[in-house]
Design an enzyme around this catalytic site. Sequence first.
Site, PDB file in Angstrom:
ATOM      1  CE  LYS A 176       4.566  39.134  -9.257  1.00  0.00           C
ATOM      2  NZ  LYS A 176       3.611  38.975  -8.246  1.00  0.00           N
TER       3      LYS A 176
ATOM      4  CB  SER B 212       1.562  40.972 -10.565  1.00  0.00           C
ATOM      5  OG  SER B 212       1.267  40.314  -9.500  1.00  0.00           O
TER       6      SER B 212
ATOM      7  CB  SER C  19      -0.427  38.175  -8.130  1.00  0.00           C
ATOM      8  OG  SER C  19      -0.911  39.529  -8.027  1.00  0.00           O
TER       9      SER C  19
END
Length: 507
Positions: free
Chosen positions: A109, A189, A213
């Site tokens: 990420k 996210s 997330s």
Amino acid sequence: MSIHSHIFTLFLLLLALLLSASIPITGHEFSIKEATVHDFRMAFQQNKLTSRKLVRFYLGEIHKLNPILRGVIEVNPDALLQADKADKEKKAKSLRSLEGLHGIPILLKDNIATKDKMNTTAGSFALLKSVVPRDAGVVRKLRKAGAIILGKASLSEWTGLRFVFPYGWCARTGQGRNPYVLSATPCGSSSGSAISVAANLAAVSLGTETMGSILCPSHFNSVVGIKPTVGLTSRAGVVPISPRQDTVGPICRTVSDAVEVLDVIVGFDKRDKATRTASKYIPRGGYKQFLNANGLKGKRLGIVRNPPYMFENVSVQPQVFEHHFHTLRQGGAVLVDHLKIANIDVFFGSTGVEALEAELKISLNAYLKELVASPVRTLADVIAFNNKFSHLEKVKEYGQDLFLQAQATKGINKKTLLKLARFSRNGFEKLMKKHKLDAMVAPTADIIHVLAIGGFPGIDVPAGYDGKGVPFGICFGGLKGSEPKLIEIAYSFEQATKIRKPPSFKP
């Protein structure tokens, strides 16, 4: 509908048909698509595959699919060099070549720092060309294990704390798309991490979670996500929100792959004091020993029925979950039904968000200050950047309300933190201990807030697809350090159901 909308819809339809008809690429009769870490390891040992071929395959898939899925922000220009190094080590019969993630590409990420030729931007142009002081703690562990850093995955910009919606959007890539139904949410996210492994742009990835997330993107992209106990994995070098709730965990296609990654990234890091306390939870011999197909036997699982919409999602029939409960019972689990978590309104209310906003301002300012070079040094600088380059950051369309609210905070309200801790202790923890539960089972969206505020672990496993083909998951959550039990439960459920299927790329 306008002519432009019709054209775009036709484009998505044609693209979906093209993607769903793509032919798996093989290397010496070894099919890479949908292969697991164990499959790769065996193919390496049998000389059916090399790390270079594996990386080239994924780079090809990213080139082909990413223009529409937007799951990857950038690829590592040194990925093939790392693959060549891994192949040489395997030929030299390096001990680590026979285990772990050696020679396996992984996506990170884009809020996880890498000290290399890639950027770490949390999806924002404000951090483009900034220079981090060092690799994040989890990245150091991955490199030590021989993993290949393939690239950076997209995300909800600034991990979802700039504005409320949409999930999966960041300025650097635009809107990430769900590979099962392109118009459906990928959630966030860690959207790109889930999109990418679901669509075979990589087999394994890392995400981060503050409040849902990891678990939510896993839920909507039919993949497995592990949210570890806070402190079990280092947050050093990760663009932060909250030291109370932030955690780093794997997102993969199978429970076994996620556990392979977890085994590598857990452990003490001197730059994250929370790891000192949480390291006591790591079992001797690691987590792979808990990949037990009979892991449901004797487990006590709680089913919560409050708030009233739990297990009553409009797009998913309650009967689907009732069928899964039957599967759990068949596996030997004891289900304790109709439980209620006290003070649950607090978990779904504004109190927790207020605490996060105050922590964000303090934590982000500290992170930005430590950068070797950066266009922004404070949250106030980021807000000013967004206003100055509003055309890039789409401030008119999406705003930055959460940033503005965070900037307005004046320190952390300790009474609020004590209140949240007390409600967690007297709610979820008390319920778990009272009924002697090994785990709580719930639709993913209904438990993420509870697990987040308490720093508790959870594992999301694919549970089905709604009438439109959009995936949904089931979540197993437990008390701090309960990862061994959760892995047994999740793996046993996965092996009994084997629900996950490759994405269909429907418009």
